[in-house]
Motif scaffolding. Structure first.
Motif, short mmCIF file in Angstrom:
data_model
loop_
_atom_site.label_atom_id
_atom_site.label_comp_id
_atom_site.label_asym_id
_atom_site.label_seq_id
_atom_site.Cartn_x
_atom_site.Cartn_y
_atom_site.Cartn_z
N VAL A 114 0.69 -1.35 -0.09
CA VAL A 114 0.10 -0.13 0.00
C VAL A 114 0.85 1.24 0.06
O VAL A 114 1.35 1.77 0.93
N PRO A 115 1.19 1.94 -1.30
CA PRO A 115 2.22 3.02 -1.43
C PRO A 115 1.22 4.30 -1.00
O PRO A 115 -0.20 4.23 -1.29
N LEU A 116 1.84 5.19 -0.28
CA LEU A 116 1.29 6.59 0.09
C LEU A 116 2.16 7.50 -0.71
O LEU A 116 3.17 7.66 -0.71
N LEU A 117 1.34 8.20 -1.56
CA LEU A 117 1.84 9.30 -2.76
C LEU A 117 1.48 10.54 -1.44
O LEU A 117 0.11 10.87 -1.60
N LEU A 118 2.30 11.42 -1.16
CA LEU A 118 2.28 12.29 -0.16
C LEU A 118 2.50 13.84 -0.76
O LEU A 118 3.71 13.97 -1.39
#
Length: 129
Positions: A114-118
């Motif tokens: 589950v990648p987070l683009l922040l």
């Protein structure tokens, strides 16, 4: 690592405002076994220089839901302080979202990345591979 009776979880964070991995973001992993069950905090870690968190705790057998809590405020406060060494203050705050919580359902035997683009004013997540 997932088994036939458990799922597994991994994550990483990309700071899209600078196009680089987000290093040093604390992450807490929690799980529950059923929609009405209480959350159990399993432990946590922090992202490395590549934005990855490689040592999240294993999920217990029977886990049906997982929650990842990303502590983003400290990360953006540090980034803002570093940027202000070279430039005047541009923003009032280091991050609009001081934390990001992602909750998702899991099935035994599957791996969930589950990648987070922040960035300071928004975020996006997706199920990666």
């Amino acid at each position: 690592m997932s088994t036939e009776t458990t799922a597994s979880v991994s994550t990483h964070i990309l700071d899209t405002s600078i196009g680089r991995p987000a290093e040093g973001v604390a992450i807490t992993l929690s799980a529950r076994s059923g929609f009405d069950a209480e959350w159990a905090a399993l432990g946590g870690s922090a992202t490395d220089a590549d934005g990855r968190c490689k040592d999240l705790p294993a999920l217990p057998e029977g886990t049906t839901h997982v929650r990842l809590d990303f502590e983003t405020e400290a990360y953006f406060s540090k980034k803002q302080a570093e940027a202000q060494q070279d430039a005047p203050r541009v923003r009032d705050s280091g991050a609009f979202f001081p934390e990001v919580t992602i909750t998702f359902a899991v099935n035994p035997g599957e791996h969930y990345h589950v990648p987070l683009l922040l960035n300071p004013f928004g975020y996006s997540v997706y199920r990666g591979s």
